[in-house]
Design an enzyme around this catalytic site. Structure first.
Site, short mmCIF file in Angstrom:
data_model
loop_
_atom_site.label_atom_id
_atom_site.label_comp_id
_atom_site.label_asym_id
_atom_site.label_seq_id
_atom_site.Cartn_x
_atom_site.Cartn_y
_atom_site.Cartn_z
N HIS A 102 0.84 -1.20 0.00
CA HIS A 102 0.00 0.00 0.00
C HIS A 102 0.87 1.26 0.00
CE1 HIS A 102 -3.17 -2.63 2.16
NE2 HIS A 102 -3.64 -2.38 0.95
N LYS A 121 -17.67 -6.01 7.09
CA LYS A 121 -16.41 -6.65 7.47
C LYS A 121 -16.14 -6.45 8.96
CE LYS A 121 -13.82 -6.50 3.13
NZ LYS A 121 -12.56 -6.10 2.52
N ARG A 164 -1.90 -6.18 -8.17
CA ARG A 164 -0.84 -7.13 -7.87
C ARG A 164 -0.77 -8.23 -8.90
NH1 ARG A 164 -3.03 -9.00 -2.34
NH2 ARG A 164 -4.83 -8.81 -3.67
N SER A 187 -3.30 -7.70 2.91
CA SER A 187 -3.59 -7.53 4.34
C SER A 187 -4.01 -8.86 4.96
CB SER A 187 -4.69 -6.49 4.53
OG SER A 187 -4.24 -5.22 4.11
#
Length: 157
Positions: free
Chosen positions: A16, A40, A89, A127
């Protein structure tokens, strides 16, 4: 031009930070916008994530850190941002992010999405991966900033 870099950042990783540091080269200001997603269960509160990111980016004058709920395009309009900054990514990220970019375009024709490919050294990093490693006592200091690694160690101790 102002760019919004939205995400949950739970926790913020070196990947990040790579996107943030490269974003400030391209834009007048980058607002790192921590999403408060009611669906979440985050490791850290939104306030703690904002604090962690502010600490990690204090050397970058063109970075602002904030939190928000709701639609990202609405947040962008509120801050007069024309760009959403997103990191990629792997190929599967592109599929998901492209779908989101198209969806955002239907909500706001004024807001564009700009993708930055993550440096290859962070292409595996997420993460979720950091949390899983930390949960089982693995080393994470090479994956996240030191202040974040400390907070994660405290959380899992």
């Amino acid at each position: 031009m102002i760019a919004i870099y939205p995400g949950s950042f739970d926790p913020v990783t070196l990947g990040h930070l790579d996107i943030i540091e490269r974003g400030v080269i391209l834009f007048e200001k980058v607002i790192v916008a921590v999403l408060c997603n009611p669906n979440k269960q985050p490791l850290f509160t939104a306030e703690k994530r904002v604090e962690q990111i502010r600490h990690c980016t204090q050397h970058l004058a063109k970075v602002e850190v904030d939190s928000f709920t709701g639609l990202t395009v609405d947040y962008a309009k509120l801050h007069k941002a024309r760009v959403l900054l997103r990191g990629l990514r792997v190929l599967s990220d592109f599929e998901k992010e492209l779908q989101m970019a198209h969806t955002n375009k239907t909500l706001s024709k004024e807001v564009e999405t700009v993708f930055l490919a993550t440096n290859k050294e962070y292409s595996f990093l997420s993460s979720s991966t950091v949390k899983e490693i930390a949960q089982f006592g693995g080393a994470i200091s090479h994956l996240v900033p030191e202040n974040v690694a400390r907070d994660i160690r405290i959380h899992y101790s």
